[in-house]
Design an enzyme around this catalytic site. Sequence first.
Site, mmCIF file in Angstrom:
data_model
loop_
_atom_site.group_PDB
_atom_site.id
_atom_site.type_symbol
_atom_site.label_atom_id
_atom_site.label_comp_id
_atom_site.label_asym_id
_atom_site.label_seq_id
_atom_site.Cartn_x
_atom_site.Cartn_y
_atom_site.Cartn_z
ATOM 1 N N LYS A 113 10.854 17.386 3.743
ATOM 2 C CA LYS A 113 10.003 18.051 3.516
ATOM 3 C C LYS A 113 9.196 18.535 4.493
ATOM 4 O O LYS A 113 8.752 19.728 4.736
ATOM 5 C CB LYS A 113 9.323 17.926 2.029
ATOM 6 C CG LYS A 113 8.289 16.654 2.274
ATOM 7 C CD LYS A 113 7.215 16.562 1.083
ATOM 8 C CE LYS A 113 6.725 15.134 1.180
ATOM 9 N NZ LYS A 113 5.662 15.079 2.148
ATOM 10 N N ARG B 53 -0.513 16.214 -4.716
ATOM 11 C CA ARG B 53 0.229 15.123 -5.146
ATOM 12 C C ARG B 53 0.088 14.503 -6.335
ATOM 13 O O ARG B 53 0.656 13.641 -6.750
ATOM 14 C CB ARG B 53 -0.225 13.940 -3.885
ATOM 15 C CG ARG B 53 1.167 13.565 -3.372
ATOM 16 C CD ARG B 53 0.708 12.813 -2.000
ATOM 17 N NE ARG B 53 1.665 11.938 -1.575
ATOM 18 C CZ ARG B 53 2.087 12.234 -0.193
ATOM 19 N NH1 ARG B 53 1.648 13.584 0.352
ATOM 20 N NH2 ARG B 53 2.918 11.654 0.438
ATOM 21 N N ARG C 112 13.956 6.143 9.871
ATOM 22 C CA ARG C 112 12.775 6.775 10.224
ATOM 23 C C ARG C 112 11.774 5.717 10.855
ATOM 24 O O ARG C 112 11.307 5.898 11.855
ATOM 25 C CB ARG C 112 11.862 7.757 9.427
ATOM 26 C CG ARG C 112 10.801 8.228 10.194
ATOM 27 C CD ARG C 112 9.990 9.401 9.221
ATOM 28 N NE ARG C 112 9.331 8.681 8.142
ATOM 29 C CZ ARG C 112 8.961 9.565 7.150
ATOM 30 N NH1 ARG C 112 8.760 10.727 7.101
ATOM 31 N NH2 ARG C 112 8.009 8.986 6.215
ATOM 32 N N ARG D 40 6.398 4.080 11.834
ATOM 33 C CA ARG D 40 5.541 4.689 11.192
ATOM 34 C C ARG D 40 4.980 3.342 10.358
ATOM 35 O O ARG D 40 5.708 2.580 9.769
ATOM 36 C CB ARG D 40 5.697 5.636 10.281
ATOM 37 C CG ARG D 40 4.852 6.838 10.546
ATOM 38 C CD ARG D 40 5.465 7.993 9.819
ATOM 39 N NE ARG D 40 4.905 7.937 8.351
ATOM 40 C CZ ARG D 40 5.053 9.077 7.455
ATOM 41 N NH1 ARG D 40 5.494 10.177 8.029
ATOM 42 N NH2 ARG D 40 4.411 8.839 6.179
ATOM 43 N N ARG E 10 5.386 3.847 -2.306
ATOM 44 C CA ARG E 10 5.252 5.397 -2.050
ATOM 45 C C ARG E 10 6.135 5.948 -2.962
ATOM 46 O O ARG E 10 5.854 7.111 -3.688
ATOM 47 C CB ARG E 10 5.279 5.512 -0.616
ATOM 48 C CG ARG E 10 4.275 5.194 0.157
ATOM 49 C CD ARG E 10 4.538 5.236 1.742
ATOM 50 N NE ARG E 10 4.762 6.253 2.207
ATOM 51 C CZ ARG E 10 5.904 6.716 3.131
ATOM 52 N NH1 ARG E 10 6.450 5.656 3.684
ATOM 53 N NH2 ARG E 10 5.911 7.755 3.747
HETATM 54 P P1 AMP Z 1 2.949 11.973 3.922
HETATM 55 O O1 AMP Z 1 3.217 12.086 5.398
HETATM 56 O O2 AMP Z 1 3.073 13.472 3.289
HETATM 57 O O3 AMP Z 1 4.042 11.048 3.322
HETATM 58 O O4 AMP Z 1 1.562 11.230 3.559
HETATM 59 C C1 AMP Z 1 1.421 9.904 4.413
HETATM 60 C C2 AMP Z 1 0.456 9.505 3.279
HETATM 61 O O5 AMP Z 1 -1.032 10.002 3.300
HETATM 62 C C3 AMP Z 1 0.581 8.962 2.012
HETATM 63 O O6 AMP Z 1 1.174 7.803 1.568
HETATM 64 C C4 AMP Z 1 -0.871 9.041 1.424
HETATM 65 O O7 AMP Z 1 -1.260 7.828 1.760
HETATM 66 C C5 AMP Z 1 -1.677 9.855 2.113
HETATM 67 N N1 AMP Z 1 -1.671 11.197 1.679
HETATM 68 C C6 AMP Z 1 -0.970 12.353 2.211
HETATM 69 N N2 AMP Z 1 -1.154 13.477 1.418
HETATM 70 C C7 AMP Z 1 -2.020 13.011 0.136
HETATM 71 C C8 AMP Z 1 -2.594 13.804 -0.922
HETATM 72 N N3 AMP Z 1 -2.361 14.897 -1.280
HETATM 73 N N4 AMP Z 1 -3.314 12.913 -1.572
HETATM 74 C C9 AMP Z 1 -3.656 11.568 -1.428
HETATM 75 N N5 AMP Z 1 -2.846 10.844 -0.257
HETATM 76 C C10 AMP Z 1 -2.324 11.826 0.425
#
Ligand code: AMP
Length: 196
Positions: free
Chosen positions: A15, A90, A129, A135, A146
């Site tokens: 995404k 989310r 990844r 990461r 997750r």
């Molecule tokens: P992502 O890059 O979208 O996978 O986000 C990485 C991490 O950032 C997630 O596993 C959460 O810990 C935090 N995070 C990102 N977006 C949100 C959100 N909308 N609400 C809460 N935590 C978030």
Amino acid sequence: MTARLLIVGPQGSGKGTQGVRIAQAFLVPAISTGDVFRANISEGTELGRQVQAIIEAGNLVPDALTSEVVRDRLAQDDAAAGFLLDGYPRNLAQVADLDAFLDARGETLDAVIELDVAREESIARLTKRAEEQGRTDDTADVIAHRLSIYESETAPILGVYRERGIVDAIDGVGTLDEITERILVALIARGLSPEA
Ligand code: AMP
């Protein structure tokens, strides 16, 4: 033209990559809450310090903090003519926050892109990844955690948007170009025209 878009999919669905491509096509900013948090962590800001341990454990950052970040970002000039949100909302509480922000501006979302990828495929991509990018939240345990949060907290937001008739489910398996094309075709069918 104005386009207010959201891209939703499990971790490893691609995404982030597709979000950037679609945002470029519509000439709107791609706003990824994950990217904002990671930038703050690497810059050592107060926000970064607040969220680092939460993100490394694969948990969600508290809604109030996350929604404030998004509200501030949407208030910037470049988001006035549209945006593509990636990774926000989310959960259902964040859907309500976003509705309130957009209501106050007299705006609504035009489309929600749901990127479908099977759990095994997501895990395989995330593991790759992890090897490539290192990461800290891409370890096997944290990946599984997750994905389970995605299934329990994030997937339900699609029900809300489906009721509004704005969800386009897209098969997320294929080449990057094929998937971008599928998304653009679905958005064009909604009357949204890319600029580029
Ligand atoms: P992502 O890059 O979208 O996978 O986000 C990485 C991490 O950032 C997630 O596993 C959460 O810990 C935090 N995070 C990102 N977006 C949100 C959100 N909308 N609400 C809460 N935590 C978030």
